[in-house]
Scaffold this motif. Structure first.
Motif, PDB file in Angstrom:
ATOM      1  N   LYS A   1       0.836  -1.211   0.000  1.00  0.00           N
ATOM      2  CA  LYS A   1       0.000   0.000   0.000  1.00  0.00           C
ATOM      3  C   LYS A   1       0.869   1.259   0.000  1.00  0.00           C
ATOM      4  CE  LYS A   1      -2.020  -0.876   3.855  1.00  0.00           C
ATOM      5  NZ  LYS A   1      -1.252  -2.091   4.193  1.00  0.00           N
ATOM      6  N   SER A   2       1.823   1.331   0.931  1.00  0.00           N
ATOM      7  CA  SER A   2       2.664   2.524   1.046  1.00  0.00           C
ATOM      8  C   SER A   2       3.514   2.722  -0.205  1.00  0.00           C
ATOM      9  CB  SER A   2       3.555   2.422   2.285  1.00  0.00           C
ATOM     10  OG  SER A   2       2.786   2.312   3.460  1.00  0.00           O
TER      11      SER A   2
ATOM     12  N   TYR B   1       3.304  14.088   1.304  1.00  0.00           N
ATOM     13  CA  TYR B   1       3.221  12.715   1.796  1.00  0.00           C
ATOM     14  C   TYR B   1       3.533  12.718   3.285  1.00  0.00           C
ATOM     15  CZ  TYR B   1       3.897   7.637   2.046  1.00  0.00           C
ATOM     16  OH  TYR B   1       3.789   6.303   2.354  1.00  0.00           O
TER      17      TYR B   1
ATOM     18  N   SER C   1       3.601  10.512   6.819  1.00  0.00           N
ATOM     19  CA  SER C   1       3.635   9.152   7.347  1.00  0.00           C
ATOM     20  C   SER C   1       3.676   9.181   8.864  1.00  0.00           C
ATOM     21  CB  SER C   1       4.857   8.394   6.814  1.00  0.00           C
ATOM     22  OG  SER C   1       4.930   7.106   7.392  1.00  0.00           O
TER      23      SER C   1
ATOM     24  N   GLU D   1       4.006   6.142  10.310  1.00  0.00           N
ATOM     25  CA  GLU D   1       4.605   4.837  10.563  1.00  0.00           C
ATOM     26  C   GLU D   1       6.111   4.827  10.326  1.00  0.00           C
ATOM     27  OE1 GLU D   1       2.518   2.142   8.041  1.00  0.00           O
ATOM     28  OE2 GLU D   1       0.663   2.207   9.218  1.00  0.00           O
TER      29      GLU D   1
ATOM     30  N   VAL E   1      -1.217  12.646   0.925  1.00  0.00           N
ATOM     31  CA  VAL E   1      -1.252  11.233   1.292  1.00  0.00           C
ATOM     32  C   VAL E   1      -0.979  11.131   2.779  1.00  0.00           C
ATOM     33  CG1 VAL E   1      -0.291   8.940   0.899  1.00  0.00           C
ATOM     34  CG2 VAL E   1      -0.413  10.577  -0.991  1.00  0.00           C
TER      35      VAL E   1
ATOM     36  N   ASP F   1      -0.483   8.258   5.766  1.00  0.00           N
ATOM     37  CA  ASP F   1      -0.220   6.846   5.999  1.00  0.00           C
ATOM     38  C   ASP F   1       0.143   6.657   7.479  1.00  0.00           C
ATOM     39  OD1 ASP F   1       0.437   4.194   5.816  1.00  0.00           O
ATOM     40  OD2 ASP F   1       2.256   4.491   4.631  1.00  0.00           O
ATOM     41  N   SER F   2      -0.800   6.247   8.322  1.00  0.00           N
ATOM     42  CA  SER F   2      -2.129   5.758   8.011  1.00  0.00           C
ATOM     43  C   SER F   2      -3.112   6.346   9.014  1.00  0.00           C
ATOM     44  CB  SER F   2      -2.161   4.228   8.121  1.00  0.00           C
ATOM     45  OG  SER F   2      -1.852   3.864   9.464  1.00  0.00           O
TER      46      SER F   2
ATOM     47  N   VAL G   1      -4.487   5.799   4.028  1.00  0.00           N
ATOM     48  CA  VAL G   1      -4.214   4.374   4.187  1.00  0.00           C
ATOM     49  C   VAL G   1      -4.967   3.856   5.411  1.00  0.00           C
ATOM     50  CG1 VAL G   1      -2.439   2.626   4.584  1.00  0.00           C
ATOM     51  CG2 VAL G   1      -1.952   4.592   3.123  1.00  0.00           C
TER      52      VAL G   1
ATOM     53  N   HIS H   1      -5.660   0.281   7.882  1.00  0.00           N
ATOM     54  CA  HIS H   1      -5.256  -1.076   8.231  1.00  0.00           C
ATOM     55  C   HIS H   1      -6.452  -2.019   8.150  1.00  0.00           C
ATOM     56  CE1 HIS H   1      -1.633   0.557  10.746  1.00  0.00           C
ATOM     57  NE2 HIS H   1      -1.503   0.755   9.454  1.00  0.00           N
TER      58      HIS H   1
END
Length: 476
Positions: free
Chosen positions: A110-111, A136, A138, A140, A184, A186-187, A227, A229
């Motif tokens: 996905k990432s 972007y 993130s 994570e 974007v 994530d997540s 994103v 899970h």
């Protein structure tokens, strides 16, 4: 101060309730229920709302209401992802201001897909406007990890901005200040808000995060890729309202043992939900597969024993699927049945039908049935190909590589028609198949004539075995 109420949430599936359980009532996991406090709106906020609710509000209706035929409404220009497969699944590209939820199992890619998409959009938009940026974010990975991944997949671009944070206010501020052409995150399960209690990934936190991100995306007209899970059963983690809030829900799936990845749209407000995109996962990133026909059939020119090709429909696509079988004498009290890509119960039914209606005895044999490249032959249209491959293996007679079999087998041994038959026939003709076993045309049913293709119509499994010359071996 705001009042709070004690609730309990499952960290595995997102279930929440007012009572603690040692075992989650939803997913059945033990020791996953944790206590948290969900904040309620303050009393002052309620008074403000009630004091204004009775006031008369004068608005200009024409500023808000438009006819569906009003030409003054601006035409929406979609943003291309750089992948034709991705664009087709989304209905032609990313709609400005839309929120797209991407779900999938850990490690499925996905990432990588979204980072590569962000790089493609940054390349295209920066050529149109040097000031355009893609953001972007993130929760994570660190910045060093994101940059290392971007370098590996070739997604580096001066217009692609990266950030690493888990604070919701910081995420919203970055999106509002940068005003990127695409954002974007994530997540959703790693971002948390200080305004509400609860653990990151819990129902309350995910709902708060999703609501805030959707608000900023709609207000700023910024498309957002989010994103999500998934739990052990494959459903999206968190509250079910998350899927209702977003505009598009995509599932990125595939077998971790193979490089094939499939992208499906489960919900799409701007396009169809029956499209599927094919991708290939490699060390250099993700590549789209525009013509996946060659993925599920072997490239050998020979006609090995125990193989037969069928055609399955996935979305608007018709894909060939090769069935490979191996039949051996069993030394076990209960013969072995091993399958890969084929339903075991379906195989047991086909073995019984072959024995009862075609005189081919496989009951005491070890059977091994598999597909190629992680393909799934679980559609009833593959029944005839599975039965033909088994008959080929036990009779030691090959089926020609230019022959395909399409049809559902009933318990009475009849070959039943399947949906979109002409679509499958056209794809078979395009790939060079010259003979196709199909169900006998019923009243009101016609087959299209394809150049160079002979359609052999069969009404029963016995007729099909006779047409292939496979009915004279291992009879009762």
């Amino acid at each position: 101060m705001a009042k709070s109420t004690t609730q309990f949430v499952c960290t595995e599936c997102g279930w929440n309730g007012a009572k603690w359980f040692g075992r989650c009532p939803n997913c059945g996991e033990w020791g996953t229920i944790e206590e948290f406090h969900e904040a309620r709106p303050s009393r002052g906020a309620s008074k403000t709302t009630s004091s204004t609710s009775g006031a008369s509000l004068h608005i200009n209706v024409h500023d808000y209401v438009h006819s569906t035929s009003d030409v003054t409404v601006q035409h929406i220009q979609r943003i291309h992802t750089g992948f034709e497969e991705y664009d087709r699944v989304l209905g032609g590209g990313i709609v400005p201001g839309s929120v797209i939820l991407m779900a999938g199992e850990p490690g499925i890619g996905k990432s990588t897909l979204l980072l590569e998409t962000a790089g493609n959009v940054a390349d295209e938009q920066s050529r149109k406007d040097p000031q355009a940026t893609v953001l972007y974010i993130s929760g994570e990975e660190s910045l060093a990890q994101i940059q290392m991944r971007a370098r590996r997949i070739g997604a580096q671009n001066d217009s692609l901005l990266m950030a690493s944070t888990t604070d919701l206010d910081t995420v919203v501020s970055l999106i509002s200040q940068e005003k990127p052409v695409l954002a974007v995150v994530d997540s959703a399960q790693t971002i948390n808000s200080t305004r509400v209690d609860g653990i990151p990934g819990g129902s309350t936190q995910v709902r708060e995060v999703a609501t805030a991100l959707i608000d900023v995306a709609k207000a700023q007209d910024i498309p957002l890729l989010l994103v999500g899970h998934v739990t052990k059963d494959g459903s999206i983690a968190g509250p079910r309202t998350l899927e209702h809030l977003v505009d598009v829900v995509c599932q990125f799936e595939g077998d971790s043992q193979t490089a094939l990845r499939l992208l499906r749209s489960v919900k799409n407000r701007f396009g169809p939900t029956d499209e599927v995109g094919c991708f290939d996962m490699s060390g250099e990133g993700i590549e789209e597969v525009k013509d996946p026909s060659g993925l599920f059939i072997s490239d050998s020119d020979e006609s090995p024993v125990g193989t037969c090709v069928s055609f399955t429909v996935d979305g608007h696509r018709s894909l060939p699927i090769e069935i490979q079988t191996l039949v051996t004498n069993s030394v076990l009290p209960a013969p072995r049945r091993a399958t890969n890509g084929v339903d075991t119960n379906r195989l047991a039914m086909l073995v019984a039908v072959l024995y009862r209606h075609a005189g081919i005895n496989l009951l005491a044999r070890d059977l091994y049935v598999s597909t190629i490249a992680g393909g799934a032959a679980k559609e009833p249209a593959c029944d005839l190909a599975i039965a033909s491959a088994l008959a080929s293996a036990v009779s030691d007679k090959p089926i020609a590589r230019t022959t395909a079999a399409i049809g559902e087998i009933s318990l009475t041994g009849q070959i039943r028609p399947v949906p979109r038959m002409n679509h499958r026939i056209r794809e078979a003709a395009r790939l060079g198949f010259t003979t196709i076993l199909v169900p006998r045309a019923r009243h009101g049913m016609t087959y299209e004539n394809a150049d160079g293709v002979e359609l052999v119509q069969v009404s029963s499994v016995l007729d099909a075995m006779r047409a292939l010359g496979l009915n004279k071996s291992d009879r009762r």
